[in-house]
Write an enzyme that holds these catalytic residues in place. Structure first.
Site, PDB file in Angstrom:
ATOM      1  N   GLY A  49      36.566  45.366  36.395  1.00 29.95           N
ATOM      2  CA  GLY A  49      37.278  44.092  36.413  1.00 29.95           C
ATOM      3  C   GLY A  49      38.124  43.760  35.208  1.00 29.95           C
ATOM      4  CD  GLU A 103      32.527  41.740  31.915  1.00 28.93           C
ATOM      5  OE1 GLU A 103      33.471  42.389  32.441  1.00 28.93           O
ATOM      6  OE2 GLU A 103      31.341  42.039  32.086  1.00 28.93           O
ATOM      7  CG  ASP A 104      35.852  40.791  34.909  1.00 28.47           C
ATOM      8  OD1 ASP A 104      34.720  40.737  34.374  1.00 28.47           O
ATOM      9  OD2 ASP A 104      36.005  41.187  36.080  1.00 28.47           O
ATOM     10  CG  ASP A 107      29.190  34.409  37.725  1.00 27.88           C
ATOM     11  OD1 ASP A 107      28.518  33.369  37.690  1.00 27.88           O
ATOM     12  OD2 ASP A 107      29.788  34.778  38.737  1.00 27.88           O
ATOM     13  CG  ASP A 163      36.220  43.767  43.017  1.00 25.53           C
ATOM     14  OD1 ASP A 163      35.586  44.334  43.929  1.00 25.53           O
ATOM     15  OD2 ASP A 163      35.697  43.483  41.913  1.00 25.53           O
ATOM     16  NE  ARG A 169      38.631  46.489  41.233  1.00 29.18           N
ATOM     17  CZ  ARG A 169      37.512  46.005  40.686  1.00 29.18           C
ATOM     18  NH1 ARG A 169      37.603  45.109  39.738  1.00 29.18           N
ATOM     19  NH2 ARG A 169      36.339  46.393  41.108  1.00 29.18           N
TER      20      ARG A 169
END
Length: 182
Positions: A49, A103-104, A107, A163, A169
């Site tokens: 990601g 990191e994307d 969470d 994604d 993506r």
């Protein structure tokens, strides 16, 4: 920005336009440049990601930067399994280096926590965390985030490297799942 996009069986609506993403990434790169330019940091991009974010971030830095990739996974479909798997690990020697994990999205925090622990086993001088986004209301584990482009509310998102079952993506903007599925 498209009004809505369909990926597999789900519809997604516009959430964050590309222009906003670029400005936030530039701001994070400026902060990192001010803090770390003299430390020769290694940027450790967490695949898959973060590859778009990492590419843009590195291009906006004011110094030459080294990058390496690791791959961890905890997602299946729309949710985290809570089980973090290391799929591809570090290859080079990072002992004594400043390492910036890119990191994307943070969470639950579980993947980032596991990644930090994995990196620390290799004796870096320090570990910094840089994320495009964080969902503070979803955190199950508190993780230190040194550089963050934005906080977002709960909601499943795609685009800009993120994604849904490997698709979406390539979208330039970020979209959030549309709860009004039609």
């Amino acid at each position: 920005m498209q009004d809505r996009v369909k990926i597999h069986d789900k519809w997604f609506k516009p959430f964050i336009p590309e222009a906003v993403l670029k400005e936030r990434v530039k701001a994070v790169a400026k902060q990192i440049s001010a803090d770390l330019a003299d430390k020769n940091p290694l940027f450790l991009s967490v695949l898959t990601g973060s590859f778009v974010f990492a590419a843009d971030l590195l291009r906006y830095l004011d110094f030459s930067a080294e990058v390496e990739f690791v791959r961890v996974s905890s997602y299946k479909g729309l949710s985290s399994t809570g089980d973090v798997q290391e799929i591809m690990g570090l290859k080079g020697d990072i002992s004594g280096r400043t390492v910036v994990i890119v990191e994307d999205i943070v969470d639950s925090g579980l993947s980032m926590d596991a990644t930090i622990k994995m990196v620390k086993k290799h004796n870096p001088a320090e570990v910094k965390v840089c994320t495009l986004m964080c969902k503070p209301d979803c955190l199950k584990v508190k993780v230190p985030i040194d550089y963050m482009a934005m906080e977002i509310p709960e909601g499943f998102i795609v685009g800009y490297g993120l994604d849904y079952n490997q698709l979406g993506r390539n979208l330039k903007d970020i979209y959030v799942i549309d709860e009004k599925q039609e």
